[in-house]
Write a protein that holds these residues in place. Sequence first.
Motif, PDB file in Angstrom:
ATOM      1  N   ILE A 267      18.374  14.582   0.876  1.00  0.00           N
ATOM      2  CA  ILE A 267      17.190  15.321   0.450  1.00  0.00           C
ATOM      3  C   ILE A 267      17.114  16.602   1.283  1.00  0.00           C
ATOM      4  N   PRO A 268      16.813  17.746   0.680  1.00  0.00           N
ATOM      5  CA  PRO A 268      16.718  18.972   1.468  1.00  0.00           C
ATOM      6  C   PRO A 268      15.584  18.896   2.497  1.00  0.00           C
ATOM      7  N   GLY A 269      15.859  19.430   3.688  1.00  0.00           N
ATOM      8  CA  GLY A 269      14.854  19.432   4.743  1.00  0.00           C
ATOM      9  C   GLY A 269      14.143  20.761   4.880  1.00  0.00           C
ATOM     10  N   ASN A 270      14.437  21.697   3.963  1.00  0.00           N
ATOM     11  CA  ASN A 270      13.779  23.008   4.008  1.00  0.00           C
ATOM     12  C   ASN A 270      13.290  23.460   2.638  1.00  0.00           C
ATOM     13  N   ASP A 271      13.114  22.497   1.733  1.00  0.00           N
ATOM     14  CA  ASP A 271      12.605  22.809   0.388  1.00  0.00           C
ATOM     15  C   ASP A 271      11.730  21.639  -0.053  1.00  0.00           C
ATOM     16  N   LEU A 272      10.450  21.730   0.233  1.00  0.00           N
ATOM     17  CA  LEU A 272       9.538  20.621  -0.033  1.00  0.00           C
ATOM     18  C   LEU A 272       9.464  20.280  -1.511  1.00  0.00           C
ATOM     19  N   ASP A 273       9.381  21.284  -2.366  1.00  0.00           N
ATOM     20  CA  ASP A 273       9.277  21.017  -3.800  1.00  0.00           C
ATOM     21  C   ASP A 273      10.476  20.213  -4.295  1.00  0.00           C
ATOM     22  N   ALA A 274      11.671  20.609  -3.894  1.00  0.00           N
ATOM     23  CA  ALA A 274      12.873  19.903  -4.328  1.00  0.00           C
ATOM     24  C   ALA A 274      12.906  18.484  -3.768  1.00  0.00           C
ATOM     25  N   ALA A 275      12.506  18.326  -2.516  1.00  0.00           N
ATOM     26  CA  ALA A 275      12.501  17.004  -1.891  1.00  0.00           C
ATOM     27  C   ALA A 275      11.553  16.063  -2.620  1.00  0.00           C
ATOM     28  N   LEU A 276      10.357  16.541  -2.940  1.00  0.00           N
ATOM     29  CA  LEU A 276       9.372  15.709  -3.624  1.00  0.00           C
ATOM     30  C   LEU A 276       9.823  15.334  -5.031  1.00  0.00           C
ATOM     31  N   LYS A 277      10.462  16.262  -5.714  1.00  0.00           N
ATOM     32  CA  LYS A 277      10.929  15.981  -7.076  1.00  0.00           C
ATOM     33  C   LYS A 277      12.014  14.906  -7.072  1.00  0.00           C
ATOM     34  N   ILE A 278      12.878  14.934  -6.076  1.00  0.00           N
ATOM     35  CA  ILE A 278      13.924  13.910  -5.981  1.00  0.00           C
ATOM     36  C   ILE A 278      13.299  12.521  -5.831  1.00  0.00           C
ATOM     37  N   ILE A 279      12.300  12.420  -4.967  1.00  0.00           N
ATOM     38  CA  ILE A 279      11.627  11.133  -4.752  1.00  0.00           C
ATOM     39  C   ILE A 279      10.861  10.713  -6.004  1.00  0.00           C
ATOM     40  N   ALA A 280      10.178  11.668  -6.626  1.00  0.00           N
ATOM     41  CA  ALA A 280       9.381  11.352  -7.821  1.00  0.00           C
ATOM     42  C   ALA A 280      10.273  10.834  -8.951  1.00  0.00           C
ATOM     43  N   VAL A 281      11.417  11.476  -9.159  1.00  0.00           N
ATOM     44  CA  VAL A 281      12.324  11.062 -10.231  1.00  0.00           C
ATOM     45  C   VAL A 281      12.960   9.712  -9.906  1.00  0.00           C
ATOM     46  N   THR A 282      13.365   9.531  -8.651  1.00  0.00           N
ATOM     47  CA  THR A 282      14.036   8.288  -8.251  1.00  0.00           C
ATOM     48  C   THR A 282      13.136   7.070  -8.430  1.00  0.00           C
ATOM     49  N   TYR A 283      11.869   7.232  -8.079  1.00  0.00           N
ATOM     50  CA  TYR A 283      10.952   6.088  -8.120  1.00  0.00           C
ATOM     51  C   TYR A 283       9.975   6.146  -9.303  1.00  0.00           C
ATOM     52  N   HIS A 284      10.186   7.079 -10.214  1.00  0.00           N
ATOM     53  CA  HIS A 284       9.349   7.202 -11.422  1.00  0.00           C
ATOM     54  C   HIS A 284       7.871   7.367 -11.033  1.00  0.00           C
ATOM     55  N   LEU A 285       7.605   8.442 -10.300  1.00  0.00           N
ATOM     56  CA  LEU A 285       6.259   8.677  -9.784  1.00  0.00           C
ATOM     57  C   LEU A 285       5.657   9.945 -10.342  1.00  0.00           C
ATOM     58  N   ASP A 286       4.346   9.952 -10.420  1.00  0.00           N
ATOM     59  CA  ASP A 286       3.601  11.147 -10.799  1.00  0.00           C
ATOM     60  C   ASP A 286       3.307  11.930  -9.519  1.00  0.00           C
ATOM     61  N   LEU A 287       3.678  13.214  -9.515  1.00  0.00           N
ATOM     62  CA  LEU A 287       3.560  14.040  -8.324  1.00  0.00           C
ATOM     63  C   LEU A 287       2.383  15.002  -8.446  1.00  0.00           C
ATOM     64  N   LYS A 288       1.496  14.960  -7.471  1.00  0.00           N
ATOM     65  CA  LYS A 288       0.389  15.910  -7.405  1.00  0.00           C
ATOM     66  C   LYS A 288       0.289  16.444  -5.976  1.00  0.00           C
ATOM     67  N   GLN A 289       0.063  17.754  -5.878  1.00  0.00           N
ATOM     68  CA  GLN A 289      -0.006  18.371  -4.553  1.00  0.00           C
ATOM     69  C   GLN A 289      -1.182  19.331  -4.458  1.00  0.00           C
ATOM     70  N   SER A 290      -1.904  19.228  -3.369  1.00  0.00           N
ATOM     71  CA  SER A 290      -3.005  20.146  -3.077  1.00  0.00           C
ATOM     72  C   SER A 290      -2.881  20.571  -1.619  1.00  0.00           C
ATOM     73  N   GLY A 291      -2.325  21.766  -1.406  1.00  0.00           N
ATOM     74  CA  GLY A 291      -2.098  22.225  -0.037  1.00  0.00           C
ATOM     75  C   GLY A 291      -1.075  21.345   0.653  1.00  0.00           C
ATOM     76  N   ASN A 292      -1.452  20.791   1.783  1.00  0.00           N
ATOM     77  CA  ASN A 292      -0.547  19.913   2.536  1.00  0.00           C
ATOM     78  C   ASN A 292      -0.761  18.437   2.234  1.00  0.00           C
ATOM     79  N   THR A 293      -1.567  18.146   1.221  1.00  0.00           N
ATOM     80  CA  THR A 293      -1.819  16.763   0.825  1.00  0.00           C
ATOM     81  C   THR A 293      -1.095  16.466  -0.478  1.00  0.00           C
TER      82      THR A 293
END
Length: 300
Positions: A267-293
């Motif tokens: 997982i990339p350690g300098n691209d948060l959006d890409a990192a989150l998408k990898i986890i969301a796709v792998t575990y079939h999750l809905d991703l929502k982000q508000s600031g640092n939450t």
Amino acid sequence: MDNYKDDTFLARWLDQSLSAAELQQLERSPEYPTLLRMKQNFEKLQSPRTADDAILAHVIAHEKIAPVKVIPFYRKTWIAAAAMIVVLLGIGFYLLQPTRHAAGNGEMYAFSLPDQSQVLLNAGSQASFKSWDWSSNREVSLQGEAYFKVAKGQKFTVETNLGSVTVLGTQFNVKARDNRFEVTCYEGKVSVASATTQQIILPGQRIVINESDRILATTKAIAPEWTRYELLFENASFTAVLAELERQYDVSIDSALQTQQLFSGSIPGNDLDAALKIIAVTYHLDLKQSGNTISLNPLP
């Protein structure tokens, strides 16, 4: 060196009552030149006893003058001595504290050990060592993860709550988080010890020790992946992956997912959006982000 923690140690030094071994220990410490200068300045505080009589005679000869409280010079000397001991004890306590370094979430932190070995702390990690006693106590206490480049010919031990690593002129990575202890050797060799394992690993080898298993694997990497902003996971739990992302990106991640599915991959350690998408796709999750939450929850 535990004598330094004795409240009477510096006082006995000032009184010249240390044993030969204790004095030799003190003289080898980095703080000794500073303490010696303070002691020499203190010894210059000498006053003649005859001055006491002159002051008393002056007071008696001027009875109508408002009462003057006279402190004999010998008492002043002892007061100065007591004050100096307190100061020396305070300075000694401060100087003899372990040297500490820490990397906050979302950052790395590099520092050098007294023997010029280099250490790079990963995010959310901290290390400490006794710089004043390094010549006889080459031990680094580590919480989290760090990459070590040991100076040629130098030897020391890395202690964690899950195990220890003893090294000699090598490059290696240590990670101790939760109940998982990982050590990777890139150069030289290291000795790994835990409650259940005693193992020497060579360049290109990685050992992973957890509560129920021990895995010895190989790697072609020449340095830890995280130093290149790449987060590598091998059979990591979902909660461990989220915890690492929180450290690396300094964010808060909430998830209602309960799963035993392990994660292996990069997982990339300098691209948060890409990192989150990898986890969301792998575990079939809905991703929502508000600031640092960030919220990662199962899809409907």
